[in-house]
Design a protein around this motif. Structure first.
Motif, PDB file in Angstrom:
ATOM      1  N   ARG A 109       0.870  -1.178   0.000  1.00 20.74           N
ATOM      2  CA  ARG A 109       0.000   0.000   0.000  1.00 20.74           C
ATOM      3  C   ARG A 109       0.899   1.217   0.000  1.00 20.74           C
ATOM      4  N   MET A 110       0.579   2.179  -0.868  1.00 20.98           N
ATOM      5  CA  MET A 110       1.440   3.341  -1.020  1.00 20.98           C
ATOM      6  C   MET A 110       0.589   4.571  -1.306  1.00 20.98           C
ATOM      7  N   ASN A 111       1.036   5.697  -0.792  1.00 21.30           N
ATOM      8  CA  ASN A 111       0.403   6.981  -1.054  1.00 21.30           C
ATOM      9  C   ASN A 111       0.319   7.200  -2.564  1.00 21.30           C
ATOM     10  N   GLU A 112      -0.809   7.718  -3.055  1.00 20.11           N
ATOM     11  CA  GLU A 112      -1.009   7.905  -4.494  1.00 20.11           C
ATOM     12  C   GLU A 112       0.044   8.804  -5.135  1.00 20.11           C
ATOM     13  N   GLU A 113       0.443   9.867  -4.446  1.00 17.55           N
ATOM     14  CA  GLU A 113       1.438  10.787  -4.999  1.00 17.55           C
ATOM     15  C   GLU A 113       2.801  10.107  -5.115  1.00 17.55           C
ATOM     16  N   VAL A 114       3.157   9.315  -4.110  1.00 19.65           N
ATOM     17  CA  VAL A 114       4.425   8.584  -4.143  1.00 19.65           C
ATOM     18  C   VAL A 114       4.395   7.565  -5.276  1.00 19.65           C
ATOM     19  N   LEU A 115       3.277   6.870  -5.407  1.00 18.73           N
ATOM     20  CA  LEU A 115       3.141   5.877  -6.468  1.00 18.73           C
ATOM     21  C   LEU A 115       3.257   6.526  -7.847  1.00 18.73           C
ATOM     22  N   ALA A 116       2.615   7.674  -8.028  1.00 19.25           N
ATOM     23  CA  ALA A 116       2.690   8.378  -9.314  1.00 19.25           C
ATOM     24  C   ALA A 116       4.123   8.835  -9.600  1.00 19.25           C
ATOM     25  N   ALA A 117       4.818   9.326  -8.582  1.00 21.48           N
ATOM     26  CA  ALA A 117       6.208   9.747  -8.758  1.00 21.48           C
ATOM     27  C   ALA A 117       7.097   8.559  -9.097  1.00 21.48           C
ATOM     28  N   MET A 118       6.868   7.418  -8.445  1.00 24.97           N
ATOM     29  CA  MET A 118       7.634   6.218  -8.753  1.00 24.97           C
ATOM     30  C   MET A 118       7.367   5.751 -10.183  1.00 24.97           C
ATOM     31  N   GLN A 119       6.124   5.866 -10.630  1.00 23.85           N
ATOM     32  CA  GLN A 119       5.789   5.465 -12.000  1.00 23.85           C
ATOM     33  C   GLN A 119       6.503   6.359 -13.008  1.00 23.85           C
ATOM     34  N   ARG A 120       6.524   7.685 -12.751  1.00 24.03           N
ATOM     35  CA  ARG A 120       7.234   8.601 -13.659  1.00 24.03           C
ATOM     36  C   ARG A 120       8.718   8.264 -13.701  1.00 24.03           C
ATOM     37  N   TRP A 121       9.307   7.986 -12.533  1.00 24.45           N
ATOM     38  CA  TRP A 121      10.722   7.637 -12.453  1.00 24.45           C
ATOM     39  C   TRP A 121      10.985   6.337 -13.215  1.00 24.45           C
ATOM     40  N   ALA A 122      10.110   5.349 -13.024  1.00 21.20           N
ATOM     41  CA  ALA A 122      10.241   4.078 -13.733  1.00 21.20           C
ATOM     42  C   ALA A 122      10.173   4.291 -15.243  1.00 21.20           C
ATOM     43  N   ASP A 123       9.250   5.139 -15.683  1.00 16.68           N
ATOM     44  CA  ASP A 123       9.139   5.441 -17.108  1.00 16.68           C
ATOM     45  C   ASP A 123      10.417   6.083 -17.638  1.00 16.68           C
ATOM     46  N   ASP A 124      10.985   7.014 -16.866  1.00 15.49           N
ATOM     47  CA  ASP A 124      12.232   7.678 -17.264  1.00 15.49           C
ATOM     48  C   ASP A 124      13.381   6.680 -17.378  1.00 15.49           C
ATOM     49  N   GLU A 125      13.394   5.669 -16.517  1.00 19.50           N
ATOM     50  CA  GLU A 125      14.481   4.680 -16.475  1.00 19.50           C
ATOM     51  C   GLU A 125      14.188   3.451 -17.341  1.00 19.50           C
ATOM     52  N   LEU A 126      13.026   3.480 -18.024  1.00 16.40           N
ATOM     53  CA  LEU A 126      12.593   2.355 -18.873  1.00 16.40           C
ATOM     54  C   LEU A 126      12.493   1.048 -18.098  1.00 16.40           C
ATOM     55  N   ARG A 127      11.919   1.154 -16.900  1.00 17.63           N
ATOM     56  CA  ARG A 127      11.683  -0.020 -16.064  1.00 17.63           C
ATOM     57  C   ARG A 127      10.189  -0.120 -15.782  1.00 17.63           C
ATOM     58  N   SER A 128       9.764  -1.304 -15.368  1.00 16.10           N
ATOM     59  CA  SER A 128       8.401  -1.440 -14.865  1.00 16.10           C
ATOM     60  C   SER A 128       8.350  -0.783 -13.488  1.00 16.10           C
ATOM     61  N   LEU A 129       7.170  -0.467 -13.035  1.00 13.60           N
ATOM     62  CA  LEU A 129       7.020   0.122 -11.704  1.00 13.60           C
ATOM     63  C   LEU A 129       7.556  -0.836 -10.648  1.00 13.60           C
ATOM     64  N   ASN A 130       7.232  -2.112 -10.773  1.00 10.11           N
ATOM     65  CA  ASN A 130       7.709  -3.108  -9.817  1.00 10.11           C
ATOM     66  C   ASN A 130       9.240  -3.157  -9.793  1.00 10.11           C
ATOM     67  N   ALA A 131       9.862  -3.181 -10.963  1.00 16.31           N
ATOM     68  CA  ALA A 131      11.324  -3.227 -11.038  1.00 16.31           C
ATOM     69  C   ALA A 131      11.943  -1.969 -10.440  1.00 16.31           C
ATOM     70  N   GLN A 132      11.296  -0.821 -10.635  1.00 14.27           N
ATOM     71  CA  GLN A 132      11.819   0.439 -10.092  1.00 14.27           C
ATOM     72  C   GLN A 132      11.761   0.436  -8.566  1.00 14.27           C
ATOM     73  N   ILE A 133      10.650  -0.028  -8.013  1.00 16.02           N
ATOM     74  CA  ILE A 133      10.520  -0.097  -6.557  1.00 16.02           C
ATOM     75  C   ILE A 133      11.576  -1.042  -5.987  1.00 16.02           C
ATOM     76  N   GLU A 134      11.768  -2.191  -6.626  1.00 17.62           N
ATOM     77  CA  GLU A 134      12.784  -3.140  -6.163  1.00 17.62           C
ATOM     78  C   GLU A 134      14.185  -2.539  -6.280  1.00 17.62           C
ATOM     79  N   PHE A 135      14.458  -1.815  -7.364  1.00 17.93           N
ATOM     80  CA  PHE A 135      15.757  -1.169  -7.558  1.00 17.93           C
ATOM     81  C   PHE A 135      16.035  -0.157  -6.448  1.00 17.93           C
TER      82      PHE A 135
END
Length: 70
Positions: free
Chosen positions: A13-39
């Protein structure tokens, strides 16, 4: 899995704003959201010296003296 590392599913469970920021970061790094969180988690663990990174695989450090049983 080629590396032999087992992965376990874990609901997060994660705050929506944090999740959205992680998704943008994952997109920038060409990773899936799951892979970005694990990284990010793995990087934090290595930097805090809770685990060590050997050839891109996380390895547990030796238990501290406080955790060793006599």
């Amino acid at each position: 899995m080629a590396s032999g590392i087992k992965k376990k599913a874990y609901p997060l469970r994660m705050n929506e704003e944090v999740l959205a920021a992680m998704q943008r970061w994952a997109d920038d790094e060409l990773r899936s959201l799951n892979a970005q969180i694990e990284f990010v988690l793995r990087d934090a663990l290595v930097k805090s010296k809770r685990v060590k990174l050997i050839e891109n695989e996380v390895t547990e450090l030796e238990p501290s003296r406080d955790l060793k049983k006599d």
